[in-house]
Design a protein around this motif. Structure first.
Motif, PDB file in Angstrom:
ATOM      1  N   SER A 589       0.804  -1.226   0.000  1.00 65.32           N
ATOM      2  CA  SER A 589       0.000   0.000   0.000  1.00 65.32           C
ATOM      3  C   SER A 589       0.830   1.266   0.000  1.00 65.32           C
ATOM      4  CB  SER A 589      -0.932   0.023   1.222  1.00 65.32           C
ATOM      5  OG  SER A 589      -1.873  -1.016   1.161  1.00 65.32           O
ATOM      6  N   PHE A 590       2.149   1.138   0.052  1.00 63.48           N
ATOM      7  CA  PHE A 590       3.006   2.318   0.088  1.00 63.48           C
ATOM      8  C   PHE A 590       3.429   2.706  -1.315  1.00 63.48           C
ATOM      9  CE2 PHE A 590       3.575   0.632   4.396  1.00 63.48           C
ATOM     10  CZ  PHE A 590       3.322   1.784   5.139  1.00 63.48           C
ATOM     11  N   TYR A 591       3.442   4.032  -1.554  1.00 65.14           N
ATOM     12  CA  TYR A 591       3.802   4.562  -2.854  1.00 65.14           C
ATOM     13  C   TYR A 591       4.819   5.679  -2.683  1.00 65.14           C
ATOM     14  CZ  TYR A 591      -0.358   2.194  -4.647  1.00 65.14           C
ATOM     15  OH  TYR A 591      -1.281   1.249  -4.982  1.00 65.14           O
ATOM     16  N   LYS A 592       5.709   5.776  -3.668  1.00 64.25           N
ATOM     17  CA  LYS A 592       6.601   6.923  -3.719  1.00 64.25           C
ATOM     18  C   LYS A 592       5.808   8.139  -4.208  1.00 64.25           C
ATOM     19  CE  LYS A 592      10.601   3.994  -4.837  1.00 64.25           C
ATOM     20  NZ  LYS A 592      11.704   3.737  -5.811  1.00 64.25           N
ATOM     21  N   GLU A 593       6.398   9.290  -4.085  1.00 61.56           N
ATOM     22  CA  GLU A 593       5.678  10.508  -4.470  1.00 61.56           C
ATOM     23  C   GLU A 593       5.462  10.585  -5.981  1.00 61.56           C
ATOM     24  OE1 GLU A 593       7.888  13.695  -2.679  1.00 61.56           O
ATOM     25  OE2 GLU A 593       6.588  13.665  -0.905  1.00 61.56           O
ATOM     26  N   PHE A 598       6.119   1.216  -3.635  1.00 62.63           N
ATOM     27  CA  PHE A 598       7.344   1.082  -2.843  1.00 62.63           C
ATOM     28  C   PHE A 598       7.430  -0.324  -2.273  1.00 62.63           C
ATOM     29  CE2 PHE A 598       9.502   1.066   1.252  1.00 62.63           C
ATOM     30  CZ  PHE A 598      10.730   1.648   0.938  1.00 62.63           C
ATOM     31  N   THR A 599       8.595  -0.918  -2.366  1.00 61.11           N
ATOM     32  CA  THR A 599       8.855  -2.218  -1.740  1.00 61.11           C
ATOM     33  C   THR A 599      10.056  -2.083  -0.824  1.00 61.11           C
ATOM     34  OG1 THR A 599      10.222  -2.891  -3.616  1.00 61.11           O
ATOM     35  CG2 THR A 599       7.892  -3.530  -3.655  1.00 61.11           C
ATOM     36  N   GLY A 600       9.956  -2.699   0.334  1.00 57.71           N
ATOM     37  CA  GLY A 600      11.042  -2.614   1.298  1.00 57.71           C
ATOM     38  C   GLY A 600      10.501  -2.262   2.673  1.00 57.71           C
ATOM     39  N   PHE A 646       5.645   8.511   7.073  1.00 56.69           N
ATOM     40  CA  PHE A 646       6.160   7.253   6.539  1.00 56.69           C
ATOM     41  C   PHE A 646       7.382   7.563   5.670  1.00 56.69           C
ATOM     42  CE2 PHE A 646       1.493   5.839   6.602  1.00 56.69           C
ATOM     43  CZ  PHE A 646       1.621   5.369   7.904  1.00 56.69           C
ATOM     44  N   ARG A 647       8.483   6.853   5.923  1.00 59.39           N
ATOM     45  CA  ARG A 647       9.698   7.089   5.158  1.00 59.39           C
ATOM     46  C   ARG A 647      10.385   5.763   4.849  1.00 59.39           C
ATOM     47  NH1 ARG A 647      11.476  12.403   5.054  1.00 59.39           N
ATOM     48  NH2 ARG A 647      10.180  13.804   6.328  1.00 59.39           N
ATOM     49  N   PRO A 654      10.121  10.344   1.745  1.00 57.00           N
ATOM     50  CA  PRO A 654       8.746  10.321   2.244  1.00 57.00           C
ATOM     51  C   PRO A 654       7.854   9.457   1.365  1.00 57.00           C
ATOM     52  CG  PRO A 654       9.228  12.428   1.194  1.00 57.00           C
ATOM     53  CD  PRO A 654      10.517  11.679   1.249  1.00 57.00           C
ATOM     54  N   LEU A 655       6.942   8.734   1.989  1.00 55.97           N
ATOM     55  CA  LEU A 655       6.061   7.808   1.276  1.00 55.97           C
ATOM     56  C   LEU A 655       4.611   8.159   1.538  1.00 55.97           C
ATOM     57  CD1 LEU A 655       7.852   4.441   2.178  1.00 55.97           C
ATOM     58  CD2 LEU A 655       8.134   5.797   0.080  1.00 55.97           C
ATOM     59  N   ASN A 656       3.772   7.856   0.550  1.00 58.44           N
ATOM     60  CA  ASN A 656       2.326   7.952   0.700  1.00 58.44           C
ATOM     61  C   ASN A 656       1.751   6.544   0.872  1.00 58.44           C
ATOM     62  OD1 ASN A 656       2.482  10.727   0.256  1.00 58.44           O
ATOM     63  ND2 ASN A 656       2.332  10.459  -1.964  1.00 58.44           N
ATOM     64  N   ALA A 657       0.501   6.488   1.286  1.00 51.66           N
ATOM     65  CA  ALA A 657      -0.130   5.182   1.501  1.00 51.66           C
ATOM     66  C   ALA A 657      -1.593   5.253   1.097  1.00 51.66           C
ATOM     67  CB  ALA A 657      -0.011   4.752   2.967  1.00 51.66           C
TER      68      ALA A 657
END
Length: 1158
Positions: A589-593, A598-600, A646-647, A654-657
């Protein structure tokens, strides 16, 4: 017209719903609709408007609505209601319309009267209320799509359905789905559209290229996948994006002229052009931005005009999309034929006086401006009342007046307010020159005192003149809420632009821009220790400085989570109690800007502000308000705020979700009526207003093998906004009237402006089925000439809501009126029996060691049947104006300053709380109204007693003022904490410099006179050298005092002289005084350091002085007829001891009403 039986709900009231069988026509007078009563099991949806009346008509079809708002309409609506976008019910339009709650609503242009087309309609549906579900049922397979029902040139909807295979539980999701389809091509002979590429379509409104396919992807704000975004051409729906945010549209011509519109709920619509290409496939990438709610940029300005003149009111509103309609109201009545942002009124008449405000509306909502007052003056009427109002000033201790049997003298003042001055003929939103009522004439009076004549200037006539130019300033400190650690070198943003920063000790100062109505500042910590905090800071609109202590939350330490797993974070800060909120983040559910998945590992920091902890109140962001559907600013009651960060673990990006679930434990919601109204909000940091993110629904979850808990569950996306709130709109509102005073005499002339009065709303008491420990709201208001009206939640049941109230002036906590051992209603300011009903209690009511700087009350809504409750201090919400304009005799609560040993006298009266009270005069203490220079001299006293010291300030070198008195300052010395026979005093004197006409300088002649038998011991060598080298030199033969022509330069601690120039007199004096106490040129202290930075030293006799000091005289006088209350010597002594305690205190909290024992 079709004779098919249809069910339509039109013109619904709150109690009943009218239904019409068959097609309905607005001009049909013979219809006899049946009446159905709605029950509590059904609710109306929001209004929908997905089509416009161009082309063949207006189609608000249910399936098309579901494409836009998939989860907003139930499967089987019970009824439908229609109205135009101008809020005219369909029954009153006179148009032929059709409706069916299972199909939707439509109006055909060809069925209307000649020359008339359909209006633009909006619809809503009556749906069953959602019920909590333990388990989701299982759906069967979808059926095949039905044939396209559209005729030639029309757009229709193909349907498919599925059945719920579970018998005992319901299935979530739609039972029927639809997709748009085009009808067969129509043969047209009158089409004049020419296509460069491709051919004209059947509707003759676009070009078709059958061999070309347009592919695209849409990202929502923050780069998240935009599922369900609508792709339109010329207002017609082409397709929707899929679960990956992708879309495919065949037949679009890549001619560089074709414009598509992308629309997504909660986002600003975006027009994109299909680029010119010869390829068979084109690709578009679309990034949407969050829709910007309407907010007021500039409010209409209050005006004063004479009868027959003209004026204009202007209202500027911003948002995305922009408002498309303005409405103006006069005394809450809608004005016809006024639909622009500017309202022009010509040939004014008396009946046009009153309040004016505008309401702007558009697709993103509505908002109302603040009201402006139009004052209309008769043609021959005085623009200002020439007769001054009464204004009492306190005289020196040796100037008792036998004529009035008091230490007070009436010098008069002019009423505040706008007036009609010499205006030009132009009609402007803002007058080029503002005119106010002010002093037109003053006379000097000589008052007989003990051994001397005291000059004073008395106002004899008021008139209309240019308003005094003033500047408003907010200043203070930004510190941690838990331990007072300063936010060092943090950035301060306003409207997204950095405007200032905090200092090493967290201090800040911000000048309020002109025409600012709502000051919203965001404090950002560069060191990442604290959560970004947005504050709405009240300020004095008339000018001057207001102090605020900004409490910031310490950022929660991050935990490391995996982006590929389901993660649950518990939020709750009260020890020994269950977590209040849970946040659940699904895998992937995490995304880069930039929108990439995002994985990790993720470092997740979620900081929760727990309302069960009263000490967190002051750290709440913003002022807990939102804009309602009609444009009003409405309050919220919080159940907790949380800030997320979230980072990425590796590079700290910084990450979005997306698809984040929020669980609120329903057991923490003590008021059952709040369960159905709970919503999730996010904070707009530029407006300081909360905006709705979604609703929360009840659901039961099993925890462990036996325990079952009920949660309120909502969904959210974490994008560019990172501060969220679980809140309920609350409509039980009142106002509480509070006034602040210079002393416990509580005289009208001694009211203090610029005091920040704060009110903490507590949850209803335990007897009202709630938890009295939790707080729900925090509000602050700055006192004006008539005090402050604080918004508060209230109820007709007296003990339903309670509140704590406290006051702060420049970091100093003011003292509330005592409630024990005996409650005195005349001191509190509220008569019985209403005071008993309000249950007034100062915080030391049960423990004398607790601070005396706050009080608690039951916020009991005034009863309309009780005469004693109709005059304050609690006012109904609709009576704000009555509260603000209440006379001094009306009931109110009171705070007073902890009276220190200081007395100020100005020959030309001036209220330091109100810069607009400044008067042009050569003898004015402050020569410029926007530049205040404060000067202090530090005097050391060698004596076993604390000594009163006076500065007598006269004109020294200016021909207009030489030998004339500017004013007096009396201050009592403060004993050294470690040396019993030493004390010191920081004594104010009038600074030298230009007078008001800025023509030439005056060196003020200052006499420093200790009381009693004293002898001058020493003069600072550097100060003496400066005075000798800067002639003329004052005669200084009397060793009982010290005389000097005050220096023009800012000398500093090496000379024992301390100066500071600010835009507010109180701020300038506080800074200079802090340096003087500390004995340095750049430090500050509230503990007197008697051996540091001294200018003069005196030795005074061991015996007690026989001459009364001002403070003794004011205590012992038995003949005062003006004093409001009588106080004994013991009480006075205790007040002075508390004043000294404040000076010695290095830390002064202004936000802990219940703790902090003294």
């Amino acid at each position: 017209m079709s004779h098919r039986s249809l069910l339509i709900f039109l013109g619904v009231t709150a109690a009943t719903v009218l239904t019409v069988q068959g097609s309905w026509r607005g001009d049909n007078k013979e219809s006899n609709p049946a009446v159905y009563h709605s029950d509590d099991n059904f609710d109306w949806t929001t209004w929908f408007n997905v089509d416009h009346p161009g082309g063949r008509g207006d189609y608000e079809q249910l399936d098309a609505i579901r494409f836009y708002y998939r989860t907003r309409v139930c499967e089987t609506p019970r009824a439908i209601e229609a109205r135009t976008t101008e809020w005219v019910p369909a029954r009153e339009t006179g148009e032929v319309v059709h409706a069916d709650p299972t199909v939707g609503f439509w109006c055909l242009n060809e069925e209307q009267s000649p020359g008339r087309n359909c209006s633009n309609y909006a619809v809503r549906f009556l749906c069953p209320k959602e019920r909590s579900v333990n388990t989701q049922g299982t759906w069967g397979l979808w059926s095949n799509w039905s044939p396209c029902p559209a005729l030639c040139g029309q757009v229709g909807v193909q349907l498919r359905h599925r059945n719920c295979q579970s018998q005992s539980v319901t299935c979530n999701g739609p039972k029927i789905e639809g997709k748009p389809c085009n009808g067969p091509e129509c043969i047209k002979t009158d089409c004049y559209l020419h296509c460069v590429i491709g051919r004209v379509n059947a509707d003759c409104d676009a070009c078709m290229c059958e061999e070309h396919v347009l592919l695209g992807s849409v990202r929502s704000a923050g780069g998240l996948i935009a599922e369900g975004a609508a792709i339109l051409r010329s207002g017609k729906l082409l397709t929707l994006t899929d679960h990956n945010g992708h879309f495919r549209v065949p037949g679009i011509c890549p001619d560089g002229n074709t414009t598509l519109t992308v629309s997504l709920l909660g986002h600003a619509t975006l027009d994109v052009v299909v680029p010119l290409t010869a390829e068979r496939t084109s690709v578009l990438s679309v990034q949407l931005k969050r829709a910007e709610k309407l907010h007021v940029l500039s409010n209409p300005e209050s005006k004063a005009r004479r009868e027959g003149q003209s004026t204009a009111f202007c209202c500027k509103v911003a948002g995305t999309p922009q408002p498309n309609k303005y409405q103006w109201f006069h005394n809450n009545i809608l004005m016809e034929m006024q639909s622009e942002g500017t309202l022009v009124l010509k040939d004014l008449h008396p009946e046009q006086a009153g309040e004016y405000y505008c309401r702007a509306s558009g697709p993103s909502g509505a908002v109302k401006s603040k009201p402006a007052i139009l004052k209309i003056i008769g043609r021959e009427e005085h623009s200002c009342n020439p007769t001054p109002e009464s204004h009492l000033i306190r005289l020196p201790h040796d100037c008792y007046q036998n004529s009035t049997n008091s230490f007070y003298y009436d010098v008069g003042k002019c009423p505040l307010g706008k007036c009609a001055g010499q205006l030009d003929n132009a009609i402007r939103c803002k007058d080029n020159v503002a005119y106010c009522c002010g002093v037109a004439k003053m006379e000097e009076r000589q008052l007989t005192c003990q051994g001397y004549q005291l000059p004073t200037m008395v106002v004899t006539e008021c008139g209309c003149q240019k308003c005094v130019d003033t500047k408003a300033v907010v200043y203070g400190r930004a510190v941690a809420a838990d331990n007072g650690e300063p936010m060092r070198f943090g950035h301060i943003f306003m409207n997204g632009v950095r405007i200032s920063r905090t200092g090493y000790k967290g201090t800040f100062s911000v000048q309020v821009p002109p025409d600012t109505e709502r000051l919203v500042l965001t404090f950002v910590d560069n060191m990442q220790k604290f959560v970004n905090t947005t504050k709405v800071l009240p300020f004095n609109t008339k000018g001057g400085a207001v102090y605020h202590e900004i409490k910031v939350l310490r950022k929660k330490a991050p935990v490391t989570i995996s982006s590929s797993e389901t993660n649950t974070l518990n939020l709750g800060e009260v020890e020994g109690q269950e977590a209040m909120v849970q946040i659940q983040i699904p895998p992937h559910s995490f995304y880069k800007e930039n929108g990439e998945v995002f994985t990790g590992n993720v470092n997740a920091s979620v900081t929760f502000l727990d309302p069960r902890d009263v000490t967190t109140t002051a750290a709440a962001s913003s002022d807990l308000n939102f804009i309602g559907g009609e444009g009003d600013v409405l309050p919220l009651r919080t159940y907790g705020m949380f800030s997320v960060d979230f980072r990425g673990e590796e590079n700290n990006e910084p990450l979005n979700a997306g698809e984040v679930k929020v669980f609120l434990d329903s057991a923490q919601v003590k008021m059952s009526e709040h369960l159905s109204n709970m919503k999730l909000w996010s904070l707009n940091p530029e407006t300081g207003l909360w905006e709705e993110e979604g609703s929360l629904q009840l659901d039961k979850r099993r925890r462990g093998k036996r325990e079952e808990r009920t949660f309120l569950i909502g969904n959210m996306e974490i994008r560019e906004r990172r501060l969220f709130n679980l809140d309920v709109p609350e409509n039980r509102r009142c106002y509480v009237k509070v006034r602040a005073f210079r002393s416990e005499r509580f005289m009208p002339s001694e009211q203090v402006e610029g005091v920040v009065v704060s009110l903490i709303n507590m949850e209803p008491t335990a007897g009202y089925s709630s938890n009295p420990r939790a707080w729900g709201r925090f509000d602050s208001v700055v006192t004006g000439p008539s005090g402050a009206c604080l918004p508060a939640f209230c109820d007709e049941q007296p003990d339903a809501y309670s509140a704590y109230v406290m006051a702060n002036l420049g970091g100093e906590e003011l003292e509330a009126v005592s409630s024990a051992p005996k409650l005195n209603p005349s001191l509190v300011g509220v008569p019985q029996p209403y005071l008993r009903k309000l249950n007034y209690r100062r915080t030391d009511h049960e423990d004398s060691r607790v601070k005396k700087t706050a009080f608690s009350i039951n916020v009991a809504k005034p009863s309309p049947n009780a005469a004693e409750e109709s005059n304050g201090p609690v006012y109904a919400f609709e009576k704000l104006k009555e509260c603000e304009e209440a006379p001094f005799s009306a009931a109110h609560f009171r705070f007073s300053r902890v009276e220190g040993d200081r007395y100020d006298y100005n020959t030309v009266p001036f209220n330091e709380d109100d810069p607009m009270s400044w008067t042009e005069d050569y003898l004015s203490w402050w020569p410029k109204p926007m530049e205040y220079r404060a000067c202090y001299i530090k005097v050391k006293i060698n004596s076993p007693h604390e000594i009163n010291v006076r500065s007598r300030n006269m004109g020294g070198t200016h021909p207009k003022t030489v030998g004339q008195l500017y004013g007096l300052r009396d201050t009592r010395s403060i004993r050294d904490m470690e040396q019993a026979n030493v004390s010191a005093v920081c004594l104010e004197f009038k600074c030298s410099g230009m007078l008001y006409d800025q023509d030439r300088v005056d060196r003020t002649l200052v006499k420093v006179i200790p009381q009693g038998s004293c002898k001058r011991d020493h003069v600072n060598t550097m100060l003496q050298d400066y005075l000798v080298n800067h002639l003329p030199l004052a005669v200084n033969n009397d060793t009982n005092e010290f005389t000097m022509l005050a220096p023009l330069d800012s000398l500093g601690h090496n000379y024992g002289i301390y100066t500071e120039t600010e835009q507010d007199p109180r701020t300038a004096k506080e800074i200079a005084l802090g340096r003087c106490f500390d004995g340095t040129s750049d430090g500050t202290s509230r503990v007197m350091k008697t051996n540091e930075g001294v200018a003069l030293s005196f030795s005074c006799g061991d015996r007690e002085v026989t001459r009364q000091s001002i403070f003794q005289a004011m205590q012992s006088s038995q003949n005062q007829i003006v004093t409001s209350v009588a106080r004994g010597d013991n009480r006075k002594t205790r007040r002075r001891q508390r004043a000294n305690t404040l000076r010695r205190s290095g830390k002064r909290s202004a936000r802990n009403p219940t703790g902090g024992k003294r």
